[in-house]
Scaffold this active site. Structure first.
Site, mmCIF file in Angstrom:
data_model
loop_
_atom_site.group_PDB
_atom_site.id
_atom_site.type_symbol
_atom_site.label_atom_id
_atom_site.label_comp_id
_atom_site.label_asym_id
_atom_site.label_seq_id
_atom_site.Cartn_x
_atom_site.Cartn_y
_atom_site.Cartn_z
ATOM 1 N N GLU A 125 6.466 -55.436 14.461
ATOM 2 C CA GLU A 125 6.347 -53.973 14.358
ATOM 3 C C GLU A 125 4.895 -53.574 14.483
ATOM 4 O O GLU A 125 4.013 -54.386 14.263
ATOM 5 C CB GLU A 125 6.820 -53.503 12.967
ATOM 6 C CG GLU A 125 8.248 -53.792 12.685
ATOM 7 C CD GLU A 125 8.610 -53.522 11.225
ATOM 8 O OE1 GLU A 125 7.860 -52.796 10.550
ATOM 9 O OE2 GLU A 125 9.637 -54.048 10.790
ATOM 10 N N LYS A 127 1.555 -51.938 13.123
ATOM 11 C CA LYS A 127 0.978 -51.718 11.794
ATOM 12 C C LYS A 127 0.278 -50.360 11.839
ATOM 13 O O LYS A 127 -0.758 -50.204 12.484
ATOM 14 C CB LYS A 127 -0.007 -52.832 11.457
ATOM 15 C CG LYS A 127 -0.537 -52.747 10.042
ATOM 16 C CD LYS A 127 -1.317 -54.001 9.700
ATOM 17 C CE LYS A 127 -1.741 -54.039 8.254
ATOM 18 N NZ LYS A 127 -2.442 -52.886 7.778
ATOM 19 N N ASP A 129 -1.840 -47.217 10.692
ATOM 20 C CA ASP A 129 -3.048 -47.151 9.875
ATOM 21 C C ASP A 129 -3.118 -45.815 9.138
ATOM 22 O O ASP A 129 -3.816 -44.898 9.534
ATOM 23 C CB ASP A 129 -4.269 -47.331 10.780
ATOM 24 C CG ASP A 129 -5.530 -47.540 9.972
ATOM 25 O OD1 ASP A 129 -5.425 -47.790 8.755
ATOM 26 O OD2 ASP A 129 -6.626 -47.466 10.561
ATOM 27 N N TYR A 238 10.646 -50.049 5.914
ATOM 28 C CA TYR A 238 11.104 -51.025 4.927
ATOM 29 C C TYR A 238 12.099 -50.353 3.992
ATOM 30 O O TYR A 238 11.782 -49.328 3.381
ATOM 31 C CB TYR A 238 9.872 -51.508 4.153
ATOM 32 C CG TYR A 238 10.080 -52.660 3.182
ATOM 33 C CD1 TYR A 238 11.121 -53.581 3.321
ATOM 34 C CD2 TYR A 238 9.189 -52.842 2.126
ATOM 35 C CE1 TYR A 238 11.265 -54.630 2.435
ATOM 36 C CE2 TYR A 238 9.316 -53.894 1.232
ATOM 37 C CZ TYR A 238 10.357 -54.774 1.383
ATOM 38 O OH TYR A 238 10.493 -55.814 0.502
ATOM 39 N N LYS A 324 -4.230 -58.388 12.698
ATOM 40 C CA LYS A 324 -5.123 -57.240 12.916
ATOM 41 C C LYS A 324 -5.693 -57.301 14.327
ATOM 42 O O LYS A 324 -6.174 -58.352 14.762
ATOM 43 C CB LYS A 324 -6.277 -57.268 11.903
ATOM 44 C CG LYS A 324 -5.825 -57.162 10.452
ATOM 45 C CD LYS A 324 -5.332 -55.777 10.080
ATOM 46 C CE LYS A 324 -6.431 -54.860 9.715
ATOM 47 N NZ LYS A 324 -6.868 -54.703 8.420
ATOM 48 N N CYS A 425 -39.508 -30.242 18.350
ATOM 49 C CA CYS A 425 -38.250 -30.358 19.085
ATOM 50 C C CYS A 425 -38.474 -31.126 20.393
ATOM 51 O O CYS A 425 -39.350 -30.760 21.185
ATOM 52 C CB CYS A 425 -37.704 -28.969 19.390
ATOM 53 S SG CYS A 425 -36.244 -29.008 20.443
ATOM 54 N N CYS A 428 -37.907 -28.486 23.408
ATOM 55 C CA CYS A 428 -38.727 -27.304 23.689
ATOM 56 C C CYS A 428 -40.076 -27.325 22.989
ATOM 57 O O CYS A 428 -40.889 -26.425 23.190
ATOM 58 C CB CYS A 428 -37.961 -26.038 23.315
ATOM 59 S SG CYS A 428 -37.801 -25.835 21.540
ATOM 60 N N CYS A 443 -34.206 -27.266 15.160
ATOM 61 C CA CYS A 443 -35.177 -26.565 15.986
ATOM 62 C C CYS A 443 -34.910 -25.068 15.792
ATOM 63 O O CYS A 443 -33.794 -24.602 16.038
ATOM 64 C CB CYS A 443 -34.979 -26.942 17.452
ATOM 65 S SG CYS A 443 -35.828 -25.796 18.543
ATOM 66 N N CYS A 449 -34.677 -22.642 23.472
ATOM 67 C CA CYS A 449 -34.469 -24.090 23.537
ATOM 68 C C CYS A 449 -33.236 -24.375 24.410
ATOM 69 O O CYS A 449 -32.131 -23.936 24.066
ATOM 70 C CB CYS A 449 -34.305 -24.596 22.113
ATOM 71 S SG CYS A 449 -34.073 -26.358 22.003
HETATM 72 S S1 IVH Z 1 5.631 -53.829 5.521
HETATM 73 C C1 IVH Z 1 5.869 -56.015 1.404
HETATM 74 N N1 IVH Z 1 5.329 -52.737 7.891
HETATM 75 O O1 IVH Z 1 0.039 -52.083 5.922
HETATM 76 C C2 IVH Z 1 5.403 -55.551 2.728
HETATM 77 N N2 IVH Z 1 3.608 -52.410 6.286
HETATM 78 O O2 IVH Z 1 -1.857 -54.070 4.917
HETATM 79 C C3 IVH Z 1 5.528 -54.119 2.905
HETATM 80 N N3 IVH Z 1 1.767 -50.971 7.076
HETATM 81 O O3 IVH Z 1 0.838 -51.799 2.520
HETATM 82 C C4 IVH Z 1 4.786 -53.592 4.033
HETATM 83 N N4 IVH Z 1 2.584 -50.581 9.062
HETATM 84 O O4 IVH Z 1 0.843 -49.638 4.001
HETATM 85 C C5 IVH Z 1 4.790 -52.921 6.675
HETATM 86 N N5 IVH Z 1 5.232 -51.778 10.006
HETATM 87 C C6 IVH Z 1 4.685 -51.963 8.806
HETATM 88 C C7 IVH Z 1 3.454 -51.389 8.425
HETATM 89 C C8 IVH Z 1 2.933 -51.648 7.168
HETATM 90 C C9 IVH Z 1 1.585 -50.347 8.230
HETATM 91 C C10 IVH Z 1 0.790 -50.926 5.965
HETATM 92 C C11 IVH Z 1 1.428 -50.779 4.604
HETATM 93 C C12 IVH Z 1 1.015 -52.023 3.871
HETATM 94 C C13 IVH Z 1 -0.255 -52.373 4.560
HETATM 95 C C14 IVH Z 1 -0.620 -53.813 4.362
#
Ligand code: IVH
Length: 689
Positions: A125, A127, A129, A238, A324, A425, A428, A443, A449
């Site tokens: 999946e 991740k 941010d 989740y 990451k 500046c 100018c 300035c 300017c």
């Molecule tokens: S699963 C027990 N799935 O990343 C595991 N987390 O660095 C539950 N996050 O705390 C997390 N995308 O805030 C999961 N597809 C994803 C996610 C994800 C972002 C975040 C989440 C987690 C943190 C961990």
């Protein structure tokens, strides 16, 4: 007999429960979000029906029922602000909110996979941010929305979460467990983040560094209306609880999708590390086209029985790991500093760098923010610096490598070369000034300017100001170079032949520009005022000023003190306005703009007919019998008073009608603020007091 009765009663009990939920939602949308979903009539009919049902079933009495709280604006002030003491309720998580172990390479992923049962399926999946959130659904109703907090307990930010359109408040299905939890990530999409920062820049408010910070700041606001306006989004990933459907994680997410939850489409079941790496490679590029920020991918064991067997360490599950994406931060050679002058004259130090590849682009310049930052970094030619490209468009220097580090360049260049900020500046030559309390040097030569001149014109023609299409940054620069544009008034002297004779500009685009200029003559006064680019007078402030001063002449003669009486105008803004009108060059420009036919007048706000209420801040609350709220508001203003939304110690008195909100009443009592009846108020205004 008993059984027979309860069977007959059952649909009505159900109706009672549903009505409570529906009216609660309606109240919330009406009072908190200012987005009514029911007409007054529908609301009243439903409320009466609920009252009747509650009378039928006294055993179902609930003090929290919408029939039991007056006005239903509990915890919310007149302008939608919650007044729960600036705090959210802290609630213990049903299941701790853990984090994930990180990995950065194929090898680390292989190490993790090796510890899993042979032939395991891995769900990949994105991740996201943002900030994690835990949504509780009890009997299908969203009852809590908890932040991670310390992992054991979090803050309930449900009022803010309910502003996210993709999060259902209720699941109307019979095939759902009594309780389940869905966890996911709350994000501010890139587009909303950029718009928010642009707005903040115009209002000269501090910018958010990235969408994650912006989402975090937004989620903690006490004003759900503002949260709604900013436009948060959420992706869920989740599901937890007991007696949940399915035997795999993938199936559960599919189910959640069917129940109406927002689940990403990027989820994929993989069978080996090659497939996982292909997924990573694909999304490392493709994520740049996503509406929200991602910082990696998450790998999860698909089979739930296998997940259970693998279990958790103290901090993280063994059945999941994060990968990451390579850091969007690079170490590179710093060459020299140049100084850039912006529209408002702020001089920004820019680091010139050895070109380096960063999140898909080559970076060779990055901001060093201001003089204090340069000093604290103690940067010198030949240093190696960390450059980062976060959510911002402009990359920034975030640190310097240790000079003794083997990664750093030879130290020979570094001896003693400390930077000192220029005192004139770079564009100018005017002597720079540093406003007390500000980190920036400016300035002051606004009218002479070049970047300030061009910046002012760019601002003037921008969409929210005069909205003149066709006059972009490049064209303005070209016209400036050719001597056609020196200030905003010159725009209205442009002739077709002047424009069409420029290279790159044919007659057609020249005509477009002229049409845009002509149309700008209908732009209303408030926007003209914003377009003038008076320092710190952003779009909203300009509107408020224009409402009070409906002609430019009136505004020109306003004193700083008078200007400060306008909501949102502080001494600094007032001084900037006064100074603007003291400058003869501005007056000449304004004269030319007026002659060109721009709107320098707007709708007048009613002139006070008396000063009976001068200097008083008055809150209106409740319902009235002689006049409408709007009429009372007008009366306050006509008599020189100010109608304000919420009760504070500055409130002079409250014009209190029937059914005044209990929170307001309590606050007024606590602060010792007088409640004035409708009749008393009318006597005060109309009588000879
Ligand atoms: S699963 C027990 N799935 O990343 C595991 N987390 O660095 C539950 N996050 O705390 C997390 N995308 O805030 C999961 N597809 C994803 C996610 C994800 C972002 C975040 C989440 C987690 C943190 C961990």
């Amino acid at each position: 007999m008993m059984d027979l009765f309860s069977e007959i009663e059952e649909p009505e009990r159900e109706e009672l429960k549903n009505l409570r939920k529906e009216l609660e939602e309606a109240n919330y949308k009406y009072y908190v979000l200012n987005m009514p979903t029911l007409s007054d009539r529908e609301f009243d009919e439903k409320m009466h029906r609920l009252q009747a049902l509650e009378a039928m079933f006294p055993d179902m009495f609930d003090p929290k029922s919408p029939t039991q709280h007056v006005g239903s604006d509990l915890g919310v002030t007149g302008n939608g602000l919650r007044v729960t003491g600036n705090k959210f309720e802290t609630v213990k998580h049903k299941y701790p909110m853990l984090s994930l172990a990180n990995s950065y390479s194929r090898e680390e992923i292989e190490d993790w996979v090796r510890k899993l049962p042979a032939g395991v399926e891995i769900v990949c999946e994105l991740k996201f941010d943002g900030l994690s959130i835990s949504l509780w659904y009890e009997h299908g109703v969203l009852t809590r929305a908890l932040t991670r907090g310390d992992g054991v307990q979090g803050d309930d930010v449900i009022a803010n979460i309910k502003t996210i359109p993709s999060i259902p408040w209720r699941i109307d299905r019979t095939d759902i467990p009594d309780f389940f939890e869905l966890r996911g990530e709350v994000l501010l999409p890139w587009e909303r983040f950029e718009a928010l920062n642009k707005e903040r820049e115009e209002e000269e408010e501090p910018l958010f560094a990235n969408p994650r910070n912006a989402a975090s700041g937004t989620l903690k606001l006490q004003d759900p209306k503002e949260v709604a306006r900013r436009g948060l989004e959420a992706y869920l990933y989740y599901m937890l609880g007991e007696n949940l459907p399915g035997t795999t994680h993938y199936e559960r997410l599919e189910t959640a999708k069917q129940w109406g939850f927002h689940i990403s489409d990027a989820i994929k079941v993989c069978h080996n590390v090659d497939e996982v790496m292909a997924y990573i490679a694909y999304w490392d590029t493709e994520r740049k086209n996503l509406p929200v920020a991602t910082d990696g991918i998450v790998l999860k064991v698909n089979d739930l029985a296998q997940q259970e067997e693998l279990g958790f360490t103290a901090k993280t599950p063994r059945w999941a790991i994060a990968y990451k994406f390579p850091a969007e931060k690079q170490l590179t050679l710093f060459k020299e500093i140049t100084y850039q002058v912006g529209r408002t004259g702020v001089v920004t130090p820019v680091a010139n760098l050895e070109p380096v590849q960063l999140s898909g682009t080559i970076v060779q310049r990055a901001t060093l923010h201001n003089e204090d930052f340069i000093k604290s970094l103690d940067i010198r030619p030949g240093d190696r610096v960390w450059v980062e490209k976060g959510g911002e468009i402009i990359p920034k220097i975030v640190g310097r490598a240790d000079r003794n580090d083997e990664m750093s360049a030879t130290t020979s260049l570094n001896d003693g070369m400390m930077y000192s900020f220029p005192d004139v500046c770079p564009e100018c030559g005017a002597k720079l000034v540093r406003v007390e309390g500000e980190a920036a040097w400016r300035c002051p030569n606004e009218a002479g300017c070049p970047p300030q001149i061009k910046g002012k014109i760019e601002h003037f023609v921008s969409r929210k100001a005069m909205n003149i299409d066709g006059l972009g940054e490049e064209t303005i620069d070209l016209f400036y170079q050719k001597g056609l544009l020196h200030n905003i008034a010159d725009i209205y002297d442009l002739k077709l032949e002047d424009i069409a004779s420029q290279e790159r500009l044919g007659e057609k685009s020249a005509q477009n520009i002229l049409d845009g200029i002509e149309a700008s003559k209908n732009v209303p006064w408030a926007r003209v005022l914003f377009a003038l680019g008076i320092r710190m007078v952003g779009e909203t402030t300009a509107k408020k000023i224009a409402r009070k001063y409906n002609t430019i002449d009136a505004l020109q003669w306003a004193t700083a003190e008078q200007l400060c009486a306008i909501e949102d105008v502080g001494p600094q803004i007032a001084e900037n306005i006064v100074k603007y009108f003291e400058d003869i060059r501005n007056l000449e420009i304004l004269d030319r703009l007026r002659k060109a036919g721009l709107q320098m007048e707007g709708e007048a706000e009613p002139e006070p007919t008396s000063d009976k209420l001068a200097g008083l801040s008055i809150v209106i609350s409740g319902t009235f019998s002689h006049h409408s709220r709007d009429e009372y508001k007008a009366m306050i203003e006509e008599n020189g008073g100010k109608n304000v939304g919420s009760v504070s110690k500055k409130t002079s008195f409250i014009l209190a009608g029937e059914n005044m909100g209990p929170e307001k009443r309590k606050k007024a009592e606590d602060l010792g603020i007088r409640l004035m009846t409708e009749d008393e108020f009318l006597e005060l205004v109309n009588g000879n007091l």
